[in-house]
Design a protein around this motif. Structure first.
Motif, short mmCIF file in Angstrom:
data_model
loop_
_atom_site.label_atom_id
_atom_site.label_comp_id
_atom_site.label_asym_id
_atom_site.label_seq_id
_atom_site.Cartn_x
_atom_site.Cartn_y
_atom_site.Cartn_z
N ASP A 1 30.74 53.34 -22.98
CA ASP A 1 31.65 52.63 -23.67
C ASP A 1 32.91 52.43 -22.92
N GLU B 1 36.70 48.27 -27.74
CA GLU B 1 36.26 49.03 -26.69
C GLU B 1 35.49 48.27 -25.59
N LYS C 1 29.94 56.46 -29.41
CA LYS C 1 30.03 55.46 -30.62
C LYS C 1 30.94 54.33 -29.96
N LEU C 2 30.79 53.33 -30.59
CA LEU C 2 31.78 52.28 -30.48
C LEU C 2 32.76 51.93 -31.27
N SER C 3 33.94 51.99 -30.72
CA SER C 3 35.12 51.90 -31.74
C SER C 3 35.35 50.48 -32.37
CA CA Z 1 33.53 55.16 -27.96
#
Ligand code: CA
Ligand code: CA
Length: 169
Positions: free
Chosen positions: A73, A120, A114-116
């Motif tokens: 990421d 990101e 995780k993806l913000s």
């Molecule tokens: Ca992230």
């Protein structure tokens, strides 16, 4: 006659050992194709959670084994996830869940980040060389970002995790 049979047996054995269609390792054929950083009701992972997801696509006419391909990421640590022996069939998709916990659930790959939703990156690389990446800004719930063509991405409220991208008219 016996020798003939032995040779035939050997050929059969060799045929059984060599896969009929060996996958290539042409990682340049792999693209980031779609992702969702704020998944509400679009899709559940196999743990029953509505986690972030990333879709990869094999643009080539041959199956590609992506072993060694890295997913991240951000560009500071490219190797947040390193794929094991994983084949993406020709012109097919691989769906990965960015759950924050690295595990494989019933064949489904979950990665440790995780993806913000506030913005990101998604990056794929091999041995430190970036093969494809997309930077994104704030994301709306259940709206994915999907690749339109080689250069362009668009938001879509018709997300297609694991399938061909779709867009509103
Ligand atoms: Ca992230
Ligand atoms: Ca898709």
């Amino acid at each position: 006659m016996k020798k003939c049979f032995s040779i035939l047996l050997l050929i059969c054995l060799m045929a059984a050992l060599v896969p009929a269609q060996a996958a290539t390792t042409n990682l340049a054929a792999i693209r980031i194709n779609e992702f969702m950083a704020s998944n509400g009701k679009t899709i559940d992972d196999k743990n029953g959670e509505s986690t972030d997801w990333i879709e990869l696509y094999n643009t080539s006419d041959e199956d590609v084994n992506i072993q060694g391909l890295c997913l991240s990421d951000g560009k500071k640590n490219l190797e947040k996830y390193v794929f094991g022996d994983t084949v993406i069939p020709a012109h097919d998709y691989l769906l990965i869940f960015a759950t924050g916990t690295e595990e494989v659930v019933d064949g489904e790959i979950h990665v440790s980040f995780k993806l913000s939703a506030s913005g990101e990156k998604v990056v794929i690389s091999y041995q430190g060389v970036i093969l494809d990446s997309i930077s994104f800004d704030e994301q709306e719930k259940d709206v994915s970002m999907a690749r339109v063509d080689e250069r362009n991405w668009k938001y879509t409220s018709l997300p297609t995790p694991g399938a061909e991208n779709a867009f509103e008219d």
